[in-house]
Design a protein around this motif. Structure first.
Motif, PDB file in Angstrom:
ATOM      1  N   HIS A   7      10.018   9.181  70.380  1.00  0.00           N
ATOM      2  CA  HIS A   7      10.116  10.378  68.768  1.00  0.00           C
ATOM      3  C   HIS A   7      11.085   8.851  68.109  1.00  0.00           C
ATOM      4  CE1 HIS A   7       8.204  14.050  68.198  1.00  0.00           C
ATOM      5  NE2 HIS A   7       7.502  13.435  68.587  1.00  0.00           N
ATOM      6  N   ARG A  38       0.882  12.817  66.203  1.00  0.00           N
ATOM      7  CA  ARG A  38       1.088  14.113  65.784  1.00  0.00           C
ATOM      8  C   ARG A  38       2.579  13.837  66.253  1.00  0.00           C
ATOM      9  NH1 ARG A  38      -2.666  15.137  70.155  1.00  0.00           N
ATOM     10  NH2 ARG A  38      -1.209  14.404  71.311  1.00  0.00           N
ATOM     11  N   ASP A  39       3.145  12.780  66.277  1.00  0.00           N
ATOM     12  CA  ASP A  39       4.276  12.896  66.877  1.00  0.00           C
ATOM     13  C   ASP A  39       4.273  12.480  64.772  1.00  0.00           C
ATOM     14  OD1 ASP A  39       4.851  12.602  69.222  1.00  0.00           O
ATOM     15  OD2 ASP A  39       4.166  10.220  69.184  1.00  0.00           O
ATOM     16  N   GLU A  41       4.135  13.721  62.031  1.00  0.00           N
ATOM     17  CA  GLU A  41       3.691  14.919  61.806  1.00  0.00           C
ATOM     18  C   GLU A  41       4.655  15.611  61.732  1.00  0.00           C
ATOM     19  OE1 GLU A  41       0.215  17.191  63.243  1.00  0.00           O
ATOM     20  OE2 GLU A  41      -1.179  16.167  62.176  1.00  0.00           O
ATOM     21  N   GLN A  42       5.422  15.447  63.285  1.00  0.00           N
ATOM     22  CA  GLN A  42       6.821  16.390  63.266  1.00  0.00           C
ATOM     23  C   GLN A  42       7.888  15.690  62.740  1.00  0.00           C
ATOM     24  OE1 GLN A  42       7.397  16.722  67.888  1.00  0.00           O
ATOM     25  NE2 GLN A  42       9.004  18.727  67.290  1.00  0.00           N
ATOM     26  N   LEU A  43       8.079  14.792  62.605  1.00  0.00           N
ATOM     27  CA  LEU A  43       8.873  13.545  62.170  1.00  0.00           C
ATOM     28  C   LEU A  43       8.728  13.619  60.577  1.00  0.00           C
ATOM     29  CD1 LEU A  43       8.549  10.121  64.154  1.00  0.00           C
ATOM     30  CD2 LEU A  43      10.592  11.993  63.920  1.00  0.00           C
ATOM     31  N   GLU A  44       7.558  14.037  59.785  1.00  0.00           N
ATOM     32  CA  GLU A  44       7.322  13.995  58.677  1.00  0.00           C
ATOM     33  C   GLU A  44       8.388  15.378  58.392  1.00  0.00           C
ATOM     34  OE1 GLU A  44       4.456  13.900  55.281  1.00  0.00           O
ATOM     35  OE2 GLU A  44       3.619  14.566  56.880  1.00  0.00           O
ATOM     36  N   SER A  45       7.785  16.382  59.150  1.00  0.00           N
ATOM     37  CA  SER A  45       8.323  17.771  59.328  1.00  0.00           C
ATOM     38  C   SER A  45       9.739  18.088  59.020  1.00  0.00           C
ATOM     39  CB  SER A  45       7.752  18.882  59.978  1.00  0.00           C
ATOM     40  OG  SER A  45       7.654  18.704  61.189  1.00  0.00           O
ATOM     41  N   GLN A  46      10.420  16.846  59.813  1.00  0.00           N
ATOM     42  CA  GLN A  46      11.778  17.225  60.003  1.00  0.00           C
ATOM     43  C   GLN A  46      12.605  15.720  58.810  1.00  0.00           C
ATOM     44  OE1 GLN A  46      12.902  15.037  63.624  1.00  0.00           O
ATOM     45  NE2 GLN A  46      12.197  17.393  64.836  1.00  0.00           N
TER      46      GLN A  46
END
Length: 84
Positions: A7, A38-39, A41-46
């Motif tokens: 990440h 997936r990575d 998606e997670q960084l976008e959610s942050q």
């Protein structure tokens, strides 16, 4: 490579280039496109990046209001401050 390391690397690359394609990012990190997806998606959610259809764009952090207020106050009453 650990997830957190990946990440951080993804974030470094996207921050440096401002925009990148998903396939290119997968090749650079030697992982599958689904892993990068997936990575991202997670960084976008942050709120760090913004995903696009085939990649990602770096999202500049917003300037916070308190910092603006402090900068404005530094420029007020300069003569009085210097006298003190």
């Amino acid at each position: 490579m650990l997830i957190i390391e990946r990440h951080q690397r993804v974030l470094e690359i996207v921050r440096q280039r401002k925009t990148i394609q998903l396939d290119e990012l997968a090749q650079l990190l030697d992982v599958s496109p689904s892993t990068i997806r997936r990575d991202l998606e997670q960084l976008e959610s942050q709120g760090i990046i913004e995903r696009t259809r085939a990649g990602a764009v770096y999202r500049e952090p917003p300037i916070s209001e308190p910092n603006i207020a402090v900068a404005q106050r530094l420029n007020e009453n300069v003569a009085s401050k210097q006298a003190i």
